[in-house]
Design a protein around this motif. Sequence first.
Motif, PDB file in Angstrom:
ATOM      1  N   UNK A  68       0.890  -1.349   0.277  1.00  0.00           N
ATOM      2  CA  UNK A  68       0.094  -0.074   0.093  1.00  0.00           C
ATOM      3  C   UNK A  68       0.913   1.172   0.033  1.00  0.00           C
ATOM      4  N   UNK A  69       2.160   1.218   0.912  1.00  0.00           N
ATOM      5  CA  UNK A  69       2.999   2.145   0.730  1.00  0.00           C
ATOM      6  C   UNK A  69       3.477   2.640  -0.583  1.00  0.00           C
ATOM      7  N   UNK A  70       3.969   1.403  -1.261  1.00  0.00           N
ATOM      8  CA  UNK A  70       4.411   1.655  -2.648  1.00  0.00           C
ATOM      9  C   UNK A  70       3.388   2.069  -3.706  1.00  0.00           C
ATOM     10  N   UNK A  71       2.107   1.642  -3.399  1.00  0.00           N
ATOM     11  CA  UNK A  71       1.089   2.430  -4.265  1.00  0.00           C
ATOM     12  C   UNK A  71       0.861   3.500  -4.195  1.00  0.00           C
ATOM     13  N   UNK A  72       0.849   3.996  -2.780  1.00  0.00           N
ATOM     14  CA  UNK A  72       0.744   5.600  -2.658  1.00  0.00           C
ATOM     15  C   UNK A  72       1.926   6.455  -3.142  1.00  0.00           C
ATOM     16  N   UNK A  73       3.077   5.868  -2.924  1.00  0.00           N
ATOM     17  CA  UNK A  73       4.300   6.551  -3.741  1.00  0.00           C
ATOM     18  C   UNK A  73       4.059   6.434  -5.226  1.00  0.00           C
ATOM     19  N   UNK A  74       3.506   5.537  -5.752  1.00  0.00           N
ATOM     20  CA  UNK A  74       3.402   5.555  -7.391  1.00  0.00           C
ATOM     21  C   UNK A  74       2.357   6.603  -7.689  1.00  0.00           C
ATOM     22  N   UNK A  75       1.335   6.891  -6.748  1.00  0.00           N
ATOM     23  CA  UNK A  75       0.198   7.848  -7.102  1.00  0.00           C
ATOM     24  C   UNK A  75       0.940   9.205  -6.958  1.00  0.00           C
ATOM     25  N   UNK A  76       1.992   9.286  -6.011  1.00  0.00           N
ATOM     26  CA  UNK A  76       2.547  10.517  -5.936  1.00  0.00           C
ATOM     27  C   UNK A  76       3.370  10.964  -7.103  1.00  0.00           C
ATOM     28  N   UNK A  77       4.286  10.031  -7.770  1.00  0.00           N
ATOM     29  CA  UNK A  77       4.910  10.075  -8.756  1.00  0.00           C
ATOM     30  C   UNK A  77       4.197  10.535 -10.185  1.00  0.00           C
ATOM     31  N   UNK A  78       2.823   9.820 -10.051  1.00  0.00           N
ATOM     32  CA  UNK A  78       1.857   9.981 -11.214  1.00  0.00           C
ATOM     33  C   UNK A  78       1.576  11.453 -11.362  1.00  0.00           C
ATOM     34  N   UNK A  79       1.367  11.938 -10.088  1.00  0.00           N
ATOM     35  CA  UNK A  79       0.769  13.339 -10.033  1.00  0.00           C
ATOM     36  C   UNK A  79       1.667  14.257 -10.634  1.00  0.00           C
ATOM     37  N   UNK A  80       2.955  14.056 -10.134  1.00  0.00           N
ATOM     38  CA  UNK A  80       4.227  14.754 -10.438  1.00  0.00           C
ATOM     39  C   UNK A  80       4.355  15.041 -11.969  1.00  0.00           C
ATOM     40  N   UNK A  81       4.254  13.724 -12.510  1.00  0.00           N
ATOM     41  CA  UNK A  81       4.289  13.498 -14.204  1.00  0.00           C
ATOM     42  C   UNK A  81       3.256  14.262 -14.715  1.00  0.00           C
ATOM     43  N   UNK A  82       2.038  14.204 -14.253  1.00  0.00           N
ATOM     44  CA  UNK A  82       0.763  14.804 -15.011  1.00  0.00           C
ATOM     45  C   UNK A  82       0.685  16.256 -14.766  1.00  0.00           C
ATOM     46  N   UNK A  83       1.245  16.845 -13.747  1.00  0.00           N
ATOM     47  CA  UNK A  83       1.082  18.081 -13.528  1.00  0.00           C
ATOM     48  C   UNK A  83       2.333  18.972 -13.780  1.00  0.00           C
ATOM     49  N   UNK A  84       3.596  18.347 -13.683  1.00  0.00           N
ATOM     50  CA  UNK A  84       4.758  19.151 -13.947  1.00  0.00           C
ATOM     51  C   UNK A  84       5.424  18.507 -15.131  1.00  0.00           C
ATOM     52  N   UNK A  85       5.789  17.119 -15.197  1.00  0.00           N
ATOM     53  CA  UNK A  85       6.761  16.820 -16.410  1.00  0.00           C
ATOM     54  C   UNK A  85       6.189  17.010 -17.669  1.00  0.00           C
ATOM     55  N   UNK A  86       5.200  16.278 -17.812  1.00  0.00           N
ATOM     56  CA  UNK A  86       4.389  16.597 -19.302  1.00  0.00           C
ATOM     57  C   UNK A  86       4.126  17.887 -19.670  1.00  0.00           C
ATOM     58  N   UNK A  87       3.517  18.682 -18.923  1.00  0.00           N
ATOM     59  CA  UNK A  87       3.268  20.019 -19.250  1.00  0.00           C
ATOM     60  C   UNK A  87       4.504  20.844 -19.809  1.00  0.00           C
ATOM     61  N   UNK A  88       5.592  20.494 -19.055  1.00  0.00           N
ATOM     62  CA  UNK A  88       6.767  21.500 -19.245  1.00  0.00           C
ATOM     63  C   UNK A  88       7.819  20.595 -20.180  1.00  0.00           C
ATOM     64  N   UNK A  89       7.475  19.391 -20.981  1.00  0.00           N
ATOM     65  CA  UNK A  89       8.460  18.912 -21.911  1.00  0.00           C
ATOM     66  C   UNK A  89       8.436  19.619 -23.104  1.00  0.00           C
ATOM     67  N   UNK A  90       7.294  20.434 -23.641  1.00  0.00           N
ATOM     68  CA  UNK A  90       7.587  21.297 -24.726  1.00  0.00           C
ATOM     69  C   UNK A  90       8.836  22.232 -24.421  1.00  0.00           C
TER      70      UNK A  90
END
Length: 399
Positions: free
Chosen positions: A160-182
């Motif tokens: 469950x801890x790894x699942x929550x950690x995965x959700x945190x990383x997923x949030x970072x990817x979709x709110x920071x990484x992907x929007x700033x890739x351009x």
Amino acid sequence: MEKKKLGLVPKLIIAIILGILFGQFLPESICRVVVTASGLFSTFLKFIIPLMIVAYVTMGIADLSQGAGKLLVITVCLAYGSTLIAGTCSYLVASGLFPSFMSPEAMEQIAATADNSLSSYFSISLQPLLDTLSAVALAFVLGLCLSTMKGKEMGNSLYNGMKDFSSVIDKVLHTVIIPLLPLYICGTFTDMTKSGKTFAILSILWKVFLVVILMHLICITIQFIIAGTISKKNPVMLIKNQIPGYTTALGTQSSAATIPVNLECAKNDGVSEQIRNFVVPLCANIHMAGSMITITACATAVCLMNQLPISLGTVIPFIMTLGIAMVASPGAPGGSIMTALPFLYMIFGAEAGNPDGPICAIMVALYITQDSFGTACNVSGDNAIGVIVNTIYEKWIKK
């Protein structure tokens, strides 16, 4: 009426065009601002990538109800086999076509752009918590153990801890990484254009460039035809779904940096969540078919122009060695060729293969001009492997 948002692919294309225009027409001082912003994002991206691998690969393996170890072996074999075949075919094509249009003068002009990159105004030292290879190894250990032990030999707290950690990383990817890739891509092309790299290969060695690109495209097509045949899916649709991942890789020049977009491509291919979270980040680090095509072709070209002996007997051991060594290379643009430098002596010989010598410097310059296309071929093949592994899991392993 809701406004229609601009898709990722148009944004990436616009970023590439703007980068070329900035590098061509803006003064160096302004271009360095763009490069600085891109560099800061790149630093943060390198920090996130190992965490992304730990989160996604761990959960991808842990969520497999059966056959996690089998699928891991199958995926690694597919990735390594694809890399070996791609490199071998690249040598056969290059040795047959390149002698007709290679010249030493062309390589000298290409090498002249090697040290012309723009420098950032400032940078921030942000060291990743793990290197890429350590992240992959940790993810294997955690994922395989969680897959077999959760709810049996241990409770679900760590899962469950790894699942929550995965959700945190997923949030970072979709709110920071992907929007700033351009922004990252724009900075990359601004630097390449200002330093002369973007047009150097097109104006001087465009025939070599086109042959390598054509080999990449043929490789991608064959991979998706095989994947489509095994999965009974339309290869054309699979290739169409891959366009965002291919375009992203062209700009980032990094398989690892393309993981978040490639996961979406795998989702569109119908690959289940646990399989895509396992295969895509893993293959981003072990599947180097496109890079191997480029490195082998460039090494062949350099040998031909410098009258160095080269044969299939010397190329095969080099490809087999590099297929393993490049596992640690996908974190940054040009990582594959930098990993290959200590092994170039296997083709060039001890003297010419000196990593600090002029022959290797030319090799690096020629590779870097085509690196983005090799990376795009890598990530496209990752999803073809994902489709195959998903089919194997659904048909023969999952009961």
